[in-house]
Motif scaffolding. Structure first.
Motif, short mmCIF file in Angstrom:
data_model
loop_
_atom_site.label_atom_id
_atom_site.label_comp_id
_atom_site.label_asym_id
_atom_site.label_seq_id
_atom_site.Cartn_x
_atom_site.Cartn_y
_atom_site.Cartn_z
N PHE A 155 0.83 -1.21 0.00
CA PHE A 155 0.00 0.00 0.00
C PHE A 155 0.87 1.26 0.00
O PHE A 155 0.62 2.20 -0.76
CB PHE A 155 -0.92 0.00 1.22
CG PHE A 155 -1.76 1.23 1.35
CD1 PHE A 155 -2.98 1.34 0.71
CD2 PHE A 155 -1.32 2.30 2.13
CE1 PHE A 155 -3.75 2.49 0.83
CE2 PHE A 155 -2.08 3.45 2.24
CZ PHE A 155 -3.31 3.54 1.60
N ILE A 223 -7.95 -4.01 1.13
CA ILE A 223 -7.59 -2.71 0.59
C ILE A 223 -8.80 -2.20 -0.15
O ILE A 223 -9.19 -2.75 -1.17
CB ILE A 223 -6.36 -2.79 -0.34
CG1 ILE A 223 -5.15 -3.30 0.44
CG2 ILE A 223 -6.08 -1.45 -0.97
CD1 ILE A 223 -3.91 -3.37 -0.38
N LEU A 503 -7.31 0.54 3.85
CA LEU A 503 -6.68 -0.76 4.13
C LEU A 503 -6.99 -1.18 5.55
O LEU A 503 -6.82 -0.39 6.47
CB LEU A 503 -5.16 -0.68 3.94
CG LEU A 503 -4.37 -1.93 4.35
CD1 LEU A 503 -4.72 -3.11 3.45
CD2 LEU A 503 -2.87 -1.67 4.31
#
Length: 686
Positions: A155, A223, A503
């Motif tokens: 991420f 996510i 997330l």
């Protein structure tokens, strides 16, 4: 401008110790005189690298004889620069070794007097002492934090190949598998969302679709995708139930079962009936995956263990060692490999001196600060004596070194309690920072953790940038126990629906990997300019939250503001120099600022000072924990760390270090007992 040590003094010191010496103009000096903060310049004359307490004693006597001041480098982040501020840097990196032992039948332990000395051969757990250059490379390796969570790593880094050396990752049962389907757009400035309570942003949105599996097909991390601002619409979110202020977890009780909102996808968890108090009752031990139906319950045989380690050991090395050298447990299926035990350290990266400065981390609310779990220290005093300090030997010094240790002597070996931590239910909830909705999230977090059990650690942090990326709000939780025990607290915290959660990767993990999680989100790098300010506060009222968010929106890239839930077991200990008033704080607060060496922006320092000293002043609870003291600390803030204990601490300092030999530390007084400005006992800025 500093000069190298005179030749005759160099030869005198070199002939008296077994360890190496490096004069300022010699190759190798830089390897030992460089620290995490690049904004500090050493003016030391030489570096001595002792092998044991005997070497250190001789260095201390040498400094006393020639009117030189030592500074102690123990491998931590040390942003203030005290470690390299003396005439002689005493680098402890070769005083290594670590061992773990169960308690004796009567609960006692093997004293340091009877333990194998560092650098003696033939004992498992004694590490080979590396060279300075190799030690610096090891520091680089230890500061790789992707093993905390592959989902968070992906991420934050975005799609693309994993850098060389980072492909390892956690054991299979705690590894996150994230499939990125679209790369985030890149722009040239830090992005801050603003506007209404919707998630509409002024910047392009990053769209990630990911799945993560744990065991079977149940998702273990999420996510979430975010819509482009151009479409002007969003999928509707179900409303979260209101939280009752008196009991933020009340809606989770059996008579009011409500699940986490659908806006944040949670894992589908199998049910496993287990006791709330997980130690020493049977606990799911998840270091290795087991086939369905073959989950083993493990009950640690020992309520705690004892870990002995040299002062040159980095805390991550100690955590790794104890995770690998498990102690016996009783299993429901009759066999198993044991349970890992861990010392209550701060999160990575810190050095060994955390044991005598405070030490707040994931286990603190359950087990107390690092100093509260220390049982014995080998220390070299200002007159060169080598002593073992514990509850019965040097009791006044024992009280003082747990919180103010670096100002009173040089710790060479430690013995501390460690506790069984088979598994933690931990991870991150990541949101885009939106100045319109961030106050609501912080208030929700505050209300959720009110009255939380000691097993629950939680923080919320605001982190700015990096350039071209949105600023983030990250909620971190770590429940010291299993998924089933911790998921109700995750449901409470994740019930906030003011923004899309980008997330959620909270799941069962090894504690070793969880220790990397804060550093992973901070994305800190050695060699940058660093500035830290911290405080303990009594409460977190709405108006201060609102002002905090407004102020944070104007901070430069690289600034992180952190709220950590305090309390719990921390208030149980009163026999150290850290006073009860500090221990009763509700939150510990920190501004952690980093910026590149070629950046000259006064806001990097001023925004931290203003937030801590001005915005939060109405709720201050004295000074911070001593382990959070940073560069350029005013004497008043240092004194405030010790509150009503300051006067007694000064008396003990006068008794054991009357000439202030250990002035290259946080200690704010000179040998005459007068307050001095920080620059007088800190190295300069380049």
């Amino acid at each position: 401008m500093s000069t190298a040590l005179l030749k005759e003094l160099y030869e005198e010191l070199g002939s008296s110790i077994r360890g190496d010496i490096y004069a300022r103009d010699e190759p190798g000096f830089e390897d030992y005189s460089t620290i995490f903060n690049g904004n500090v310049k050493s003016i030391s004359k030489a570096v001595a690298v002792p092998l044991d307490a005997s070497d250190i004693s001789k260095i201390v006597l040498f400094c006393n004889k020639h009117g030189l001041s030592p500074s102690i480098k123990a491998g931590g982040y040390g942003t203030a620069g005290w470690a390299i501020g003396g005439d002689i840097i005493v680098d402890l990196s070769k005083i290594v070794g670590v061992d773990i032992e169960p308690p004796n039948a009567d609960g006692s332990y093997t004293s340091l007097k009877d333990s194998v000395l560092p650098n003696n051969k033939g004992k498992e757990g004694v590490f080979a002492a590396p060279s300075g250059k190799r030690r610096r490379q090891e520091d680089v390796d230890l500061r790789r934090y992707d093993q905390a969570s592959q989902a968070v790593a992906t991420f934050l880094r975005g799609p693309g190949p994993v850098p060389v050396g980072l492909q390892g990752g956690p054991p299979p049962n705690v590894r996150r598998r994230v499939e990125v389907t679209q790369a985030p757009p890149v722009v040239g400035w830090r992005q801050i969302s603003s506007g209404s309570d919707t998630t509409t942003s002024s910047s392009p949105r990053s769209i990630f679709d990911g799945t993560g599996n744990s065991g079977g097909s149940s998702p273990s991390s999420t996510i979430a995708s975010s819509p482009s601002p151009g479409n002007g619409t969003e999928s509707p979110r179900p409303s979260a139930p209101p939280l009752r202020a008196s009991d933020p977890f009340g809606y989770l009780k059996k008579d009011n079962p409500i699940c986490a909102p659908a806006s944040v996808t949670q894992a589908s968890y199998p049910s496993l009936s287990m006791h709330r108090s997980w130690i020493p009752s049977p606990t799911l031990f998840g270091n290795h995956p087991l086939p369905p139906g073959q989950l083993a319950l493990a009950a640690p045989v020992h309520p705690h263990a004892y870990v002995t380690f040299g002062a040159g050991m980095r805390q991550k090395e100690i955590d790794t060692y104890t995770a690998q050298h498990k102690l016996e447990a009783r299993y429901s299926n009759g066999s198993g490999e044991g349970v890992p035990y861990h010392v209550p350290f701060s999160a990575h990266p810190v050095g060994s001196s955390i044991m005598i400065l405070g030490g707040f981390g994931f286990l603190s609310r359950l087990r107390g600060l690092s100093i509260d779990n220390l049982v014995e220290v080998e220390m070299v005093l200002a007159d060169g004596r080598i002593v073992i300090v514990n509850e019965e030997e040097y009791p006044d010094l024992w009280w003082a070194i747990r919180g103010a240790g670096p100002a009173l002597g040089i710790a060479t070996r430690y013995k501390a309690k460690a506790y069984p931590v088979p598994v933690v239910f931990a991870g991150n909830l990541i949101y885009r920072f939106n100045r319109a909705t961030a106050p609501s999230l912080i208030k929700h977090f505050r209300d959720c953790v009110k009255g939380a059990p000691r097993e629950l650690y939680a923080n919320v942090l605001l982190t700015a940038g990096p350039a071209g990326k949105d600023s983030l709000v990250v909620v971190q939780m770590c429940y010291v126990g299993t998924r089933e025990q911790g998921q109700e607290y995750l449901a409470a915290i994740s019930s906030w629906d003011g923004e899309q959660c980008l997330l959620n990767e909270v799941d069962e993990k090894s504690f070793l990997h969880q220790q990397d999680s804060v550093a992973q989100v901070l994305r800190g790098k050695a060699g940058r300019q660093w500035f830290i300010r911290s405080a303990l506060i009594t409460s977190l009222p709405d108006d201060l939250i609102n002002e905090t968010v407004i102020n944070f929106a104007d901070t430069p890239v690289g600034c992180t503001w952190l709220f950590e839930l305090a309390g719990g077991a921390i208030i149980d200990f009163e026999d150290t120099c850290v006073p009860k008033s500090q221990r009763e704080a509700s939150f510990t607060i920190a501004a952690l600022h980093q910026w590149e060496m070629d950046v000259d922006d006064d806001r990097c320092v001023e925004s931290a000072e203003e937030w801590i000293a001005d915005t939060l002043k109405p709720v201050h609870q004295g000074g911070p924990f001593p382990s959070f003291l940073g560069r350029h600390e005013p004497p008043e803030r240092v004194k405030a760390c010790f509150g009503s204990n300051w006067e007694r601490l000064c008396e003990i300092k006068e008794l054991y270090d009357p000439n202030n030999l250990f002035k290259n530390s946080f200690w704010p007084l000179n040998a005459e007992g007068e307050a001095v400005e920080a620059y007088t006992h800190e190295p300069p800025t380049p």
